[in-house]
Design a protein around this motif. Structure first.
Motif, PDB file in Angstrom:
ATOM      1  N   GLU A  90       0.830  -1.205   0.000  1.00 48.87           N
ATOM      2  CA  GLU A  90       0.000   0.000   0.000  1.00 48.87           C
ATOM      3  C   GLU A  90       0.865   1.256   0.000  1.00 48.87           C
ATOM      4  OE1 GLU A  90      -3.952   1.795   2.178  1.00 48.87           O
ATOM      5  OE2 GLU A  90      -2.620   0.538   3.399  1.00 48.87           O
ATOM      6  N   TRP A  91       1.925   1.247   0.801  1.00 51.43           N
ATOM      7  CA  TRP A  91       2.851   2.378   0.849  1.00 51.43           C
ATOM      8  C   TRP A  91       3.514   2.568  -0.524  1.00 51.43           C
ATOM      9  CZ3 TRP A  91       3.376   6.368   3.881  1.00 51.43           C
ATOM     10  CH2 TRP A  91       4.568   7.116   3.881  1.00 51.43           C
ATOM     11  N   ALA A  92       3.943   1.463  -1.127  1.00 54.19           N
ATOM     12  CA  ALA A  92       4.596   1.531  -2.443  1.00 54.19           C
ATOM     13  C   ALA A  92       3.669   2.149  -3.483  1.00 54.19           C
ATOM     14  CB  ALA A  92       5.042   0.134  -2.885  1.00 54.19           C
ATOM     15  N   GLU A  93       2.425   1.744  -3.478  1.00 57.36           N
ATOM     16  CA  GLU A  93       1.463   2.304  -4.429  1.00 57.36           C
ATOM     17  C   GLU A  93       1.239   3.788  -4.160  1.00 57.36           C
ATOM     18  OE1 GLU A  93      -2.080  -0.105  -4.474  1.00 57.36           O
ATOM     19  OE2 GLU A  93      -1.027  -1.802  -5.390  1.00 57.36           O
ATOM     20  N   TYR A 108      -0.086   6.128   5.878  1.00 59.07           N
ATOM     21  CA  TYR A 108       1.054   6.250   6.785  1.00 59.07           C
ATOM     22  C   TYR A 108       0.749   5.552   8.117  1.00 59.07           C
ATOM     23  CZ  TYR A 108       4.553   8.100   9.919  1.00 59.07           C
ATOM     24  OH  TYR A 108       5.559   8.193  10.853  1.00 59.07           O
ATOM     25  N   LYS A 109      -0.435   5.763   8.648  1.00 62.56           N
ATOM     26  CA  LYS A 109      -0.793   5.154   9.940  1.00 62.56           C
ATOM     27  C   LYS A 109      -0.759   3.632   9.863  1.00 62.56           C
ATOM     28  CE  LYS A 109      -3.561   9.051  11.497  1.00 62.56           C
ATOM     29  NZ  LYS A 109      -4.906   9.599  11.665  1.00 62.56           N
ATOM     30  N   VAL A 118      13.117   3.773  10.817  1.00 59.99           N
ATOM     31  CA  VAL A 118      14.275   3.556   9.939  1.00 59.99           C
ATOM     32  C   VAL A 118      13.893   2.627   8.787  1.00 59.99           C
ATOM     33  CG1 VAL A 118      16.612   2.582   9.802  1.00 59.99           C
ATOM     34  CG2 VAL A 118      15.977   4.060  11.720  1.00 59.99           C
ATOM     35  N   GLU A 119      13.155   1.572   9.088  1.00 61.40           N
ATOM     36  CA  GLU A 119      12.704   0.670   8.026  1.00 61.40           C
ATOM     37  C   GLU A 119      11.812   1.396   7.026  1.00 61.40           C
ATOM     38  OE1 GLU A 119      12.431  -3.815   9.850  1.00 61.40           O
ATOM     39  OE2 GLU A 119      10.848  -2.390  10.407  1.00 61.40           O
ATOM     40  N   LEU A 120      10.967   2.289   7.514  1.00 63.56           N
ATOM     41  CA  LEU A 120      10.077   3.026   6.616  1.00 63.56           C
ATOM     42  C   LEU A 120      10.874   3.950   5.700  1.00 63.56           C
ATOM     43  CD1 LEU A 120       7.257   3.485   5.605  1.00 63.56           C
ATOM     44  CD2 LEU A 120       6.923   5.148   7.448  1.00 63.56           C
ATOM     45  N   ILE A 121      11.922   4.538   6.214  1.00 66.01           N
ATOM     46  CA  ILE A 121      12.797   5.350   5.374  1.00 66.01           C
ATOM     47  C   ILE A 121      13.436   4.462   4.308  1.00 66.01           C
ATOM     48  CG2 ILE A 121      14.947   6.687   5.338  1.00 66.01           C
ATOM     49  CD1 ILE A 121      14.051   7.703   8.190  1.00 66.01           C
ATOM     50  N   ILE A 127      11.427   2.190  -2.845  1.00 66.94           N
ATOM     51  CA  ILE A 127      10.330   2.534  -3.756  1.00 66.94           C
ATOM     52  C   ILE A 127      10.756   3.636  -4.728  1.00 66.94           C
ATOM     53  CG2 ILE A 127       8.010   3.551  -3.880  1.00 66.94           C
ATOM     54  CD1 ILE A 127       7.605   2.158  -1.032  1.00 66.94           C
ATOM     55  N   THR A 128      11.392   4.674  -4.218  1.00 68.43           N
ATOM     56  CA  THR A 128      11.804   5.756  -5.110  1.00 68.43           C
ATOM     57  C   THR A 128      12.913   5.306  -6.054  1.00 68.43           C
ATOM     58  OG1 THR A 128      13.322   6.683  -3.452  1.00 68.43           O
ATOM     59  CG2 THR A 128      11.077   7.578  -3.521  1.00 68.43           C
TER      60      THR A 128
END
Length: 158
Positions: A90-93, A108-109, A118-121, A127-128
């Motif tokens: 979902e974050w990737a999309e 985000y939630k 850190v993992e989310l960064i 993804i980018t």
């Protein structure tokens, strides 16, 4: 379509910078299988045949169930993915298809419950980066079908 130029050969110095990101992510805490699922999903969204060829082969080589690859475009409806994978997808999309200048708070939630900050960064960097690879391959019409597993690994180690 005919390939315009080989950015990986002609632009070795420029590409080396991107390979550095891949080397960093390969040593990170996010599971390699999940990264490849993300790379594949983003490549589906962007229509990058070269990256779809590469990451499907890489996923199979690391033992991914082909059914999960086949159903990835419909991950919301398939019960084959963990909560962590669903949050990452979902974050990737959302990051790939930025709407109204931002990524929704609800997305985000959900993702922050599955990943450390850190993992989310790192996930966002992955993804980018695949979005950048997709755009390079699409712009220069990199031919799909000829990728062999591990083909780019040496470049990551330089």
């Amino acid at each position: 379509m005919e390939q315009r130029l080989n950015a990986f050969e002609k632009g070795q110095n420029a590409m080396r910078a991107m390979y550095g990101v891949g080397a960093y992510l390969a040593k990170g805490t996010i599971e390699q299988e999940l990264l490849h699922l993300i790379y594949y999903r983003v490549s589906q969204i962007n229509g990058c045949a070269y990256c779809l060829d590469m990451h499907s082969k890489d996923l199979i080589a690391i033992g991914e169930n082909p059914q999960r690859i086949f159903l990835l475009d419909a991950w919301r409806e398939a019960s084959l993915y963990s909560d962590r994978e669903r949050a990452a997808l979902e974050w990737a999309e959302a990051v790939t298809r930025i709407r109204d200048g931002n990524v929704a708070d609800e997305v985000y939630k959900r993702v922050i419950t599955q990943f450390s900050e850190v993992e989310l960064i790192d996930l966002t960097l992955a993804i980018t980066t695949i979005n950048s690879y997709n755009r390079i391959n699409i712009a220069f019409r990199t031919a799909a079908g000829g990728y062999e597993v591990g083909q780019h690994k040496a470049a990551l180690l330089k």
